[in-house]
Scaffold this motif. Structure first.
Motif, short mmCIF file in Angstrom:
data_model
loop_
_atom_site.label_atom_id
_atom_site.label_comp_id
_atom_site.label_asym_id
_atom_site.label_seq_id
_atom_site.Cartn_x
_atom_site.Cartn_y
_atom_site.Cartn_z
N GLU A 97 0.83 -1.21 0.00
CA GLU A 97 0.00 0.00 0.00
C GLU A 97 0.86 1.26 0.00
O GLU A 97 0.49 2.26 -0.57
N GLY A 98 2.03 1.18 0.62
CA GLY A 98 2.93 2.32 0.66
C GLY A 98 3.78 2.46 -0.59
O GLY A 98 4.59 3.38 -0.70
N GLY A 99 3.62 1.54 -1.54
CA GLY A 99 4.36 1.62 -2.78
C GLY A 99 5.69 0.87 -2.79
O GLY A 99 6.42 0.92 -3.76
N GLN A 100 6.01 0.16 -1.70
CA GLN A 100 7.24 -0.61 -1.65
C GLN A 100 7.12 -1.83 -2.58
O GLN A 100 6.11 -2.52 -2.56
N ALA A 101 8.14 -2.06 -3.37
CA ALA A 101 8.13 -3.17 -4.33
C ALA A 101 8.93 -4.35 -3.77
O ALA A 101 10.06 -4.18 -3.35
N ARG A 102 8.31 -5.53 -3.79
CA ARG A 102 8.97 -6.75 -3.32
C ARG A 102 9.02 -7.73 -4.50
O ARG A 102 7.98 -8.12 -5.04
#
Length: 149
Positions: A97-102
């Motif tokens: 949701e915070g835009g962090q890409a995994r």
């Protein structure tokens, strides 16, 4: 799957005496210089292929229902006419949701397939080498479940 470093594989590998056939170019200057009509891509075009018509991928309903956010990077081979000849998924990420890409090994719900369809339908201004259109390789990145979808 992780394979421990201390595992010993005791399978014998056989190498044959294979040879590579090489055609002699004779006195043909074009072949001596590596220039022939079958050249499919310039190593370093003067100008790279540029996206002319970007096709947005369909956001599969099952992914939409689960609010899956993802990013897919696709490698495309662009022909000298600007059409996509081949498309292959290079990388894929799940987005928080915070835009962090995994990074992930696979995306479900048809997200990869939707990205490939969109990539194949996209059009480019072809790469140029010495003023002539040439085939080239480039990438397109698609996002699902973000403000762009």
């Amino acid at each position: 799957m992780v394979v421990p470093n201390d595992v010993v594989i005791e399978e014998e590998i056989e190498f044959d005496e294979g040879t590579l056939a090489i055609e002699d170019p004779g006195d043909d200057e074009r072949l001596l210089e590596g220039n022939s009509e079958t050249t499919t891509a310039a190593r370093r075009p003067d100008t790279n292929a540029r996206l002319f018509r970007a096709v947005q991928p369909d956001y599969p309903s099952s992914a939409r229902k689960q609010r899956i956010r993802a990013r897919v990077r696709v490698s495309v081979l662009v022909s000298k006419t600007g059409r996509v000849k081949t498309a292959t998924v290079l990388k894929r990420w799940r987005l928080s949701e915070g835009g962090q890409a995994r990074p992930v090994a696979r995306l479900e719900h048809g997200l990869e397939e939707a990205a490939l369809v969109a990539a194949r339908r996209s059009r480019f201004r072809p790469a140029q080498h010495d003023g002539t259109p040439v085939s080239s390789q480039t990438t397109i990145t698609f996002e699902f479940g973000t403000s762009e979808n």
